[in-house]
Scaffold this motif. Structure first.
Motif, PDB file in Angstrom:
ATOM      1  N   ASN A  80       0.823  -1.214   0.000  1.00 18.62           N
ATOM      2  CA  ASN A  80       0.000   0.000   0.000  1.00 18.62           C
ATOM      3  C   ASN A  80       0.855   1.260   0.000  1.00 18.62           C
ATOM      4  O   ASN A  80       0.489   2.273  -0.615  1.00 18.62           O
ATOM      5  CB  ASN A  80      -0.931  -0.005   1.219  1.00 18.62           C
ATOM      6  CG  ASN A  80      -2.090  -0.971   1.056  1.00 18.62           C
ATOM      7  OD1 ASN A  80      -2.892  -0.866   0.138  1.00 18.62           O
ATOM      8  ND2 ASN A  80      -2.176  -1.921   1.955  1.00 18.62           N
ATOM      9  N   VAL A 100       1.931   2.016  -3.548  1.00 16.84           N
ATOM     10  CA  VAL A 100       0.857   2.581  -4.365  1.00 16.84           C
ATOM     11  C   VAL A 100       0.590   4.029  -3.955  1.00 16.84           C
ATOM     12  O   VAL A 100       0.478   4.932  -4.813  1.00 16.84           O
ATOM     13  CB  VAL A 100      -0.411   1.716  -4.224  1.00 16.84           C
ATOM     14  CG1 VAL A 100      -1.586   2.385  -4.939  1.00 16.84           C
ATOM     15  CG2 VAL A 100      -0.162   0.330  -4.787  1.00 16.84           C
ATOM     16  N   ALA A 129      -8.845   5.069 -10.104  1.00 15.47           N
ATOM     17  CA  ALA A 129      -9.053   3.724 -10.640  1.00 15.47           C
ATOM     18  C   ALA A 129      -7.716   3.022 -10.873  1.00 15.47           C
ATOM     19  O   ALA A 129      -7.551   1.834 -10.554  1.00 15.47           O
ATOM     20  CB  ALA A 129      -9.866   3.802 -11.932  1.00 15.47           C
ATOM     21  N   VAL A 130      -6.749   3.768 -11.453  1.00 16.76           N
ATOM     22  CA  VAL A 130      -5.427   3.167 -11.677  1.00 16.76           C
ATOM     23  C   VAL A 130      -4.783   2.769 -10.356  1.00 16.76           C
ATOM     24  O   VAL A 130      -4.170   1.699 -10.224  1.00 16.76           O
ATOM     25  CB  VAL A 130      -4.543   4.150 -12.468  1.00 16.76           C
ATOM     26  CG1 VAL A 130      -3.101   3.641 -12.506  1.00 16.76           C
ATOM     27  CG2 VAL A 130      -5.085   4.343 -13.873  1.00 16.76           C
ATOM     28  N   LEU A 163      -6.307   1.950  -7.535  1.00 15.18           N
ATOM     29  CA  LEU A 163      -6.982   0.782  -6.982  1.00 15.18           C
ATOM     30  C   LEU A 163      -6.596  -0.496  -7.717  1.00 15.18           C
ATOM     31  O   LEU A 163      -6.391  -1.552  -7.095  1.00 15.18           O
ATOM     32  CB  LEU A 163      -8.505   0.986  -7.038  1.00 15.18           C
ATOM     33  CG  LEU A 163      -9.079   2.069  -6.113  1.00 15.18           C
ATOM     34  CD1 LEU A 163     -10.576   2.221  -6.348  1.00 15.18           C
ATOM     35  CD2 LEU A 163      -8.778   1.742  -4.653  1.00 15.18           C
ATOM     36  N   VAL A 164      -6.496  -0.421  -9.050  1.00  8.42           N
ATOM     37  CA  VAL A 164      -6.108  -1.599  -9.822  1.00  8.42           C
ATOM     38  C   VAL A 164      -4.690  -2.030  -9.479  1.00  8.42           C
ATOM     39  O   VAL A 164      -4.399  -3.223  -9.290  1.00  8.42           O
ATOM     40  CB  VAL A 164      -6.256  -1.312 -11.329  1.00  8.42           C
ATOM     41  CG1 VAL A 164      -5.620  -2.434 -12.146  1.00  8.42           C
ATOM     42  CG2 VAL A 164      -7.725  -1.155 -11.702  1.00  8.42           C
ATOM     43  N   ALA A 165      -3.788  -1.032  -9.363  1.00 10.99           N
ATOM     44  CA  ALA A 165      -2.410  -1.368  -9.013  1.00 10.99           C
ATOM     45  C   ALA A 165      -2.331  -1.959  -7.610  1.00 10.99           C
ATOM     46  O   ALA A 165      -1.599  -2.932  -7.363  1.00 10.99           O
ATOM     47  CB  ALA A 165      -1.536  -0.120  -9.112  1.00 10.99           C
ATOM     48  N   ASN A 166      -3.108  -1.419  -6.688  1.00 12.53           N
ATOM     49  CA  ASN A 166      -3.110  -1.945  -5.322  1.00 12.53           C
ATOM     50  C   ASN A 166      -3.652  -3.370  -5.291  1.00 12.53           C
ATOM     51  O   ASN A 166      -3.106  -4.247  -4.597  1.00 12.53           O
ATOM     52  CB  ASN A 166      -3.950  -1.035  -4.433  1.00 12.53           C
ATOM     53  CG  ASN A 166      -3.791  -1.392  -2.962  1.00 12.53           C
ATOM     54  OD1 ASN A 166      -2.724  -1.804  -2.539  1.00 12.53           O
ATOM     55  ND2 ASN A 166      -4.860  -1.235  -2.196  1.00 12.53           N
ATOM     56  N   ALA A 167      -4.727  -3.611  -6.049  1.00 11.42           N
ATOM     57  CA  ALA A 167      -5.291  -4.962  -6.089  1.00 11.42           C
ATOM     58  C   ALA A 167      -4.309  -5.959  -6.701  1.00 11.42           C
ATOM     59  O   ALA A 167      -4.161  -7.090  -6.210  1.00 11.42           O
ATOM     60  CB  ALA A 167      -6.599  -4.959  -6.874  1.00 11.42           C
ATOM     61  N   ALA A 168      -3.627  -5.559  -7.778  1.00 14.90           N
ATOM     62  CA  ALA A 168      -2.672  -6.463  -8.416  1.00 14.90           C
ATOM     63  C   ALA A 168      -1.508  -6.795  -7.491  1.00 14.90           C
ATOM     64  O   ALA A 168      -1.065  -7.948  -7.387  1.00 14.90           O
ATOM     65  CB  ALA A 168      -2.164  -5.840  -9.712  1.00 14.90           C
ATOM     66  N   ARG A 182      -2.757  -9.085  -4.741  1.00 13.88           N
ATOM     67  CA  ARG A 182      -2.930 -10.436  -5.270  1.00 13.88           C
ATOM     68  C   ARG A 182      -1.597 -11.148  -5.363  1.00 13.88           C
ATOM     69  O   ARG A 182      -1.484 -12.331  -5.024  1.00 13.88           O
ATOM     70  CB  ARG A 182      -3.601 -10.361  -6.636  1.00 13.88           C
ATOM     71  CG  ARG A 182      -3.692 -11.683  -7.387  1.00 13.88           C
ATOM     72  CD  ARG A 182      -4.658 -12.641  -6.713  1.00 13.88           C
ATOM     73  NE  ARG A 182      -6.021 -12.147  -6.822  1.00 13.88           N
ATOM     74  CZ  ARG A 182      -7.077 -12.780  -6.305  1.00 13.88           C
ATOM     75  NH1 ARG A 182      -6.907 -13.896  -5.615  1.00 13.88           N
ATOM     76  NH2 ARG A 182      -8.276 -12.268  -6.438  1.00 13.88           N
TER      77      ARG A 182
END
Length: 322
Positions: free
Chosen positions: A11, A14, A46-47, A49-54, A57
């Protein structure tokens, strides 16, 4: 790195990237906010959040693999482990789970050995009682019927002869049941003779066409391994006749390296479901007792059918006793 600090670092990466982008990007926010500025801010969020999710994961991937293994692990298929490299809570959790699996497999093998040994002892006792009590009593009845039929008048003599034949058939059935409960030929003449007798019995009483293929240079096997091979062949023939509606079965016993391979192939309906019944689970447990491996696959070729393949080492570990 612990799981907490791993998530914190992901986190932080990001959020740091987002902060740097806001500091150096030539973007200003008006009051009130313009539509183009709102689109840029929402797109940036959005970018982020996507980077954080990736990244999360990627960081939590070992836990996902551990979860999948927990839901699919089968103690009758030993050796399923996850690699646990490095330090941290995730690696410690994987190592602990692997150690738990090892302990559960050992306890399952020991308990299965006790159950199967008790089962074989009970089969031996029932077979002995059937042979000594029921068999001898029916033999005495046959002799008595023969003597009575010799002195009886003709109409009654025919009925007595018919009763004698029914009794003789029942005695043969009891003897066949005794052989299936405890194959004496296995102890007296060995595995090949026992399998030959078993297949002939199925061919005679069930109607299966059985083809045998036994190697002549089979290695010497421990009694436990011979009994496991016999029971797996017996259960496979029973399944082929009772559940698969097979007409032809091939039973092969081959020498493979430092062990033997038993193959039972039928032309029945084939494998219709992934769920394994008690009979198949019992075969897997028996295979584990002698250090063997059991595989059940569709028959080779284009036609339907099932193949049961049991590979057992010649120097099998002794059966664990309670």
């Amino acid at each position: 790195m612990s799981l907490f600090w791993r998530i914190f670092a992901l986190n932080a990466v990001v959020l740091g990237a987002a902060t740097a982008l806001l500091l150096w990007a030539p973007v200003t926010v008006s009051v009130p906010v313009l539509l183009t500025e709102a689109v840029i801010l929402v797109g940036g969020l959005a970018v982020m959040l996507v980077a954080n999710a990736a990244l999360l994961r990627l960081g939590l991937a070992p836990l996902d693999r551990l979860t999948r293994l927990m839901t699919t692990v089968d103690l009758l298929r030993p050796g399923q482990r996850l690699p646990a490299a490095g330090r941290g809570e995730v690696a410690d959790l994987i190592r602990t789970f692997n150690a738990m699996l090892e302990r559960l497999e050992q306890e399952r093998a020991a308990s299965s050995a006790r159950v199967l040994l008790a089962q074989e002892a009970e089969r031996r006792r029932i077979a002995q009682e059937l042979h000594d009590e029921v068999g001898q009593s029916m033999t005495a009845i046959l002799l008595l019927l023969g003597r009575v039929a010799g002195d009886a008048p003709q109409p009654l003599r025919a009925e007595l002869h018919e009763t004698q034949e029914i009794t003789r058939g029942t005695l043969d059935e009891v003897r066949r049941l005794v052989r299936r409960l405890r194959p004496g030929v296995l102890d007296d003449l060995g595995l090949v003779s026992a399998l030959t007798s078993l297949t002939q019995d199925f061919a005679t009483h069930v109607g299966l066409r059985v083809t045998r293929a036994f190697d002549t240079d089979l290695p010497a096997l421990p009694p436990e391994t011979e009994l496991v091979l016999y029971r797996v062949a017996q259960e496979s023939l029973t399944n082929a006749a009772r559940h698969a509606d097979a007409e032809h079965v091939t039973v092969a016993l081959r020498r493979t390296g430092d062990g033997v391979t038993l193959t039972v192939t039928d032309d029945g309906r084939g494998m219709r479901a992934a769920h394994e019944g008690a009979g198949v689970r019992g075969m897997r447990e028996r295979a584990l007792l002698v250090g063997g491996r059991l595989d059940i696959t569709p028959s080779p070729g284009d036609g339907p059918g099932t193949r049961v393949l049991l590979t057992a080492p010649a120097a099998a570990p002794p059966v664990r006793k309670p």
